[in-house]
Design a protein around this motif. Structure first.
Motif, PDB file in Angstrom:
ATOM      1  N   PHE A  74       0.991  -1.187  -0.078  1.00  0.00           N
ATOM      2  CA  PHE A  74      -0.195   0.032  -0.036  1.00  0.00           C
ATOM      3  C   PHE A  74       0.899   1.146  -0.078  1.00  0.00           C
ATOM      4  CE2 PHE A  74      -1.947   3.540   2.277  1.00  0.00           C
ATOM      5  CZ  PHE A  74      -3.169   3.638   1.623  1.00  0.00           C
ATOM      6  N   ASP A  75       1.784   1.340   1.041  1.00  0.00           N
ATOM      7  CA  ASP A  75       2.396   2.817   1.071  1.00  0.00           C
ATOM      8  C   ASP A  75       3.428   2.922  -0.233  1.00  0.00           C
ATOM      9  OD1 ASP A  75       1.521   3.201   3.492  1.00  0.00           O
ATOM     10  OD2 ASP A  75       2.936   1.976   4.718  1.00  0.00           O
ATOM     11  N   GLU A  76       4.071   1.779  -0.559  1.00  0.00           N
ATOM     12  CA  GLU A  76       4.880   1.872  -1.886  1.00  0.00           C
ATOM     13  C   GLU A  76       4.063   2.213  -3.112  1.00  0.00           C
ATOM     14  OE1 GLU A  76       7.590  -1.270  -4.816  1.00  0.00           O
ATOM     15  OE2 GLU A  76       6.689  -1.922  -2.710  1.00  0.00           O
ATOM     16  N   LEU A  77       2.723   1.986  -3.080  1.00  0.00           N
ATOM     17  CA  LEU A  77       1.909   2.085  -4.256  1.00  0.00           C
ATOM     18  C   LEU A  77       1.588   3.531  -4.288  1.00  0.00           C
ATOM     19  CD1 LEU A  77       0.715   0.836  -6.780  1.00  0.00           C
ATOM     20  CD2 LEU A  77      -1.163   0.235  -5.444  1.00  0.00           C
ATOM     21  N   VAL A  78       1.250   4.114  -3.005  1.00  0.00           N
ATOM     22  CA  VAL A  78       0.869   5.659  -2.835  1.00  0.00           C
ATOM     23  C   VAL A  78       2.134   6.384  -3.175  1.00  0.00           C
ATOM     24  CG1 VAL A  78       0.633   7.326  -1.069  1.00  0.00           C
ATOM     25  CG2 VAL A  78      -0.497   5.227  -0.748  1.00  0.00           C
ATOM     26  N   VAL A  79       3.310   6.071  -3.062  1.00  0.00           N
ATOM     27  CA  VAL A  79       4.556   6.872  -3.429  1.00  0.00           C
ATOM     28  C   VAL A  79       4.694   6.703  -5.054  1.00  0.00           C
ATOM     29  CG1 VAL A  79       6.984   7.083  -3.246  1.00  0.00           C
ATOM     30  CG2 VAL A  79       5.813   6.575  -1.139  1.00  0.00           C
ATOM     31  N   ASN A  80       4.576   5.713  -5.315  1.00  0.00           N
ATOM     32  CA  ASN A  80       4.674   5.458  -6.888  1.00  0.00           C
ATOM     33  C   ASN A  80       3.691   6.129  -7.865  1.00  0.00           C
ATOM     34  OD1 ASN A  80       6.866   3.751  -6.598  1.00  0.00           O
ATOM     35  ND2 ASN A  80       5.747   1.921  -6.725  1.00  0.00           N
ATOM     36  N   GLN A  81       2.528   6.111  -7.218  1.00  0.00           N
ATOM     37  CA  GLN A  81       1.313   6.851  -8.009  1.00  0.00           C
ATOM     38  C   GLN A  81       1.533   8.435  -7.945  1.00  0.00           C
ATOM     39  OE1 GLN A  81      -2.114   5.151  -6.787  1.00  0.00           O
ATOM     40  NE2 GLN A  81      -1.994   3.487  -8.083  1.00  0.00           N
ATOM     41  N   GLN A  82       2.162   8.997  -6.930  1.00  0.00           N
ATOM     42  CA  GLN A  82       2.143  10.314  -6.856  1.00  0.00           C
ATOM     43  C   GLN A  82       2.747  11.143  -8.081  1.00  0.00           C
ATOM     44  OE1 GLN A  82       4.406  11.265  -3.355  1.00  0.00           O
ATOM     45  NE2 GLN A  82       2.897  10.604  -1.756  1.00  0.00           N
ATOM     46  N   SER A  83       2.106  12.178  -8.376  1.00  0.00           N
ATOM     47  CA  SER A  83       2.602  13.215  -9.568  1.00  0.00           C
ATOM     48  C   SER A  83       2.104  12.716 -10.865  1.00  0.00           C
ATOM     49  CB  SER A  83       4.093  13.451  -9.238  1.00  0.00           C
ATOM     50  OG  SER A  83       4.802  12.213  -9.625  1.00  0.00           O
ATOM     51  N   LYS A  84       1.552  11.380 -10.725  1.00  0.00           N
ATOM     52  CA  LYS A  84       1.317  10.834 -12.157  1.00  0.00           C
ATOM     53  C   LYS A  84      -0.044  11.261 -12.517  1.00  0.00           C
ATOM     54  CE  LYS A  84       4.876   6.924 -11.875  1.00  0.00           C
ATOM     55  NZ  LYS A  84       4.820   5.604 -11.903  1.00  0.00           N
ATOM     56  N   SER A  85      -0.612  11.286 -13.791  1.00  0.00           N
ATOM     57  CA  SER A  85      -2.188  11.486 -13.956  1.00  0.00           C
ATOM     58  C   SER A  85      -2.646  10.256 -14.091  1.00  0.00           C
ATOM     59  CB  SER A  85      -1.995  12.261 -15.201  1.00  0.00           C
ATOM     60  OG  SER A  85      -1.239  11.482 -16.390  1.00  0.00           O
ATOM     61  N   PHE A  86      -4.041  10.250 -14.353  1.00  0.00           N
ATOM     62  CA  PHE A  86      -4.702   8.905 -14.219  1.00  0.00           C
ATOM     63  C   PHE A  86      -5.402   8.592 -15.522  1.00  0.00           C
ATOM     64  CE2 PHE A  86      -4.877  10.276  -9.763  1.00  0.00           C
ATOM     65  CZ  PHE A  86      -4.938   9.178  -8.921  1.00  0.00           C
ATOM     66  N   GLU A 174       6.937  -6.929 -25.062  1.00  0.00           N
ATOM     67  CA  GLU A 174       5.802  -5.793 -25.838  1.00  0.00           C
ATOM     68  C   GLU A 174       4.396  -5.942 -25.160  1.00  0.00           C
ATOM     69  OE1 GLU A 174       5.804  -7.219 -30.048  1.00  0.00           O
ATOM     70  OE2 GLU A 174       7.960  -6.487 -30.465  1.00  0.00           O
ATOM     71  N   LEU A 175       4.140  -7.087 -24.602  1.00  0.00           N
ATOM     72  CA  LEU A 175       3.005  -7.180 -23.873  1.00  0.00           C
ATOM     73  C   LEU A 175       3.209  -6.298 -22.527  1.00  0.00           C
ATOM     74  CD1 LEU A 175       0.140  -8.201 -22.977  1.00  0.00           C
ATOM     75  CD2 LEU A 175       1.333 -10.449 -22.069  1.00  0.00           C
ATOM     76  N   ALA A 176       4.291  -6.358 -21.863  1.00  0.00           N
ATOM     77  CA  ALA A 176       4.423  -5.667 -20.677  1.00  0.00           C
ATOM     78  C   ALA A 176       4.356  -4.330 -20.912  1.00  0.00           C
ATOM     79  CB  ALA A 176       6.011  -6.070 -20.000  1.00  0.00           C
ATOM     80  N   ASN A 177       5.025  -3.807 -21.913  1.00  0.00           N
ATOM     81  CA  ASN A 177       5.029  -2.230 -22.157  1.00  0.00           C
ATOM     82  C   ASN A 177       3.613  -1.705 -22.525  1.00  0.00           C
ATOM     83  OD1 ASN A 177       7.829  -1.696 -21.978  1.00  0.00           O
ATOM     84  ND2 ASN A 177       8.308  -2.265 -23.844  1.00  0.00           N
ATOM     85  N   HIS A 178       2.541  -2.648 -23.047  1.00  0.00           N
ATOM     86  CA  HIS A 178       1.353  -2.266 -23.363  1.00  0.00           C
ATOM     87  C   HIS A 178       0.123  -2.676 -22.446  1.00  0.00           C
ATOM     88  CE1 HIS A 178       3.530  -1.580 -27.179  1.00  0.00           C
ATOM     89  NE2 HIS A 178       2.651  -0.789 -27.356  1.00  0.00           N
ATOM     90  N   THR A 179       0.693  -2.942 -21.013  1.00  0.00           N
ATOM     91  CA  THR A 179      -0.042  -3.502 -20.016  1.00  0.00           C
ATOM     92  C   THR A 179      -0.509  -2.404 -19.258  1.00  0.00           C
ATOM     93  OG1 THR A 179       0.618  -5.741 -20.217  1.00  0.00           O
ATOM     94  CG2 THR A 179      -0.594  -5.037 -18.161  1.00  0.00           C
ATOM     95  N   ARG A 180      -1.772  -1.989 -18.666  1.00  0.00           N
ATOM     96  CA  ARG A 180      -2.267  -1.197 -17.764  1.00  0.00           C
ATOM     97  C   ARG A 180      -1.806  -1.473 -16.169  1.00  0.00           C
ATOM     98  NH1 ARG A 180      -4.096   2.571 -20.422  1.00  0.00           N
ATOM     99  NH2 ARG A 180      -5.080   2.076 -22.293  1.00  0.00           N
ATOM    100  N   ILE A 181      -0.971  -1.051 -15.588  1.00  0.00           N
ATOM    101  CA  ILE A 181      -0.510  -1.285 -14.325  1.00  0.00           C
ATOM    102  C   ILE A 181      -0.741  -0.172 -13.340  1.00  0.00           C
ATOM    103  CG2 ILE A 181       1.466  -2.731 -15.343  1.00  0.00           C
ATOM    104  CD1 ILE A 181       3.222  -0.503 -14.828  1.00  0.00           C
ATOM    105  N   ARG A 182      -0.917  -0.555 -12.307  1.00  0.00           N
ATOM    106  CA  ARG A 182      -1.349   0.216 -10.941  1.00  0.00           C
ATOM    107  C   ARG A 182      -0.360   1.372 -10.521  1.00  0.00           C
ATOM    108  NH1 ARG A 182      -3.059  -4.750  -7.072  1.00  0.00           N
ATOM    109  NH2 ARG A 182      -5.346  -5.265  -8.095  1.00  0.00           N
TER     110      ARG A 182
END
Length: 234
Positions: A74-86, A174-182
């Motif tokens: 959870f805490d890691e995901l909060v940090v990684n998502q910061q400043s990124k658009s949705f 190629e699949l990894a680069n086009h997969t939607r990730i959290r």
């Protein structure tokens, strides 16, 4: 289940974690009826048990998918998502995420599955799909090429040559680069990379510096006119 609760469910699956405010913001942008944050919280909390049956939990001021809590990320995901658009899909597509087994089927996924079917497992579409699904899971949650390739050993599906293994590896990447990730708030790595390139000025573009007029707002942020603020300090 109220539609606002469906949004909470879908967005928690897409992003892994989502704040109540973001659920309300996205819901209100896609629907004629509007929810206040306070009423949305009450409605979502009232369906807490329904959400938990779908592996969605309320955690602090967030709505969280079970895997995030199980893996203690959870805490890691909060940090990684910061400043990124949705990434926000259209309503019909977004609500597909309420299905536990929904995953966007991309061209890259189809290419991988087709190659495995025809070239690696000699037409066994059942095994090919199982391998492809598991590899997509690796792309979603902490991608590792070694772990992804390990799916072939697990299914006792060996490669016929080094070239074939390299081809599969390329298709997986190629699949990894086009997969939607959290971590990217639902964006694929390639989409996020393209956003970063667009946000950076090209070195070939001339640098344009706008002269500040005496009556312009001062760039220091004071809110005063330039002539009454920093002009005489320069």
């Amino acid at each position: 289940m109220k539609r606002i609760v469906k949004y909470a469910n879908a967005l928690a699956r897409l992003y892994g974690i989502v704040q109540f405010e973001k659920v309300v913001e996205i819901y209100n942008s896609q629907n004629k009826t509007k929810w206040t944050l306070e009423k949305a919280k009450i409605a979502i909390q009232a369906d807490k048990e329904v959400l938990e049956k779908d592996f969605i939990y309320l955690h602090r001021d967030w709505i969280v998918h079970e895997t995030v809590l199980e893996e203690d990320t959870f805490d890691e995901l909060v940090v990684n998502q910061q400043s990124k658009s949705f990434y926000i899909p259209e309503q019909d597509k977004l609500l597909k995420y309420t299905n536990e087994f929904y995953a966007e089927e991309t061209k890259e996924y189809r290419n991988l599955k087709e190659y495995i079917t025809t070239e690696v497992v000699d037409g066994d579409s059942f095994i090919a799909e199982r391998i492809s699904e598991n590899i997509r899971g690796h792309c979603l949650y902490g991608f590792s090429l070694d772990y992804a390739l390990g799916e072939f050993s697990f299914e006792e599906a060996g490669f016929k040559s080094k070239d074939q293994m390299n081809k599969v590896a390329q298709l997986i990447i190629e699949l990894a680069n086009h997969t939607r990730i959290r971590e990217n708030n639902g964006f694929t790595p390639i989409e996020l990379h393209e956003q970063m390139l667009k946000s950076k000025p090209s070195l070939s573009d001339p640098l344009v510096i706008k002269k500040i007029g005496r009556n312009d707002t001062c760039p220091c942020g004071s809110g005063k006119k330039y002539k009454k603020c920093c002009l005489n300090k320069v």
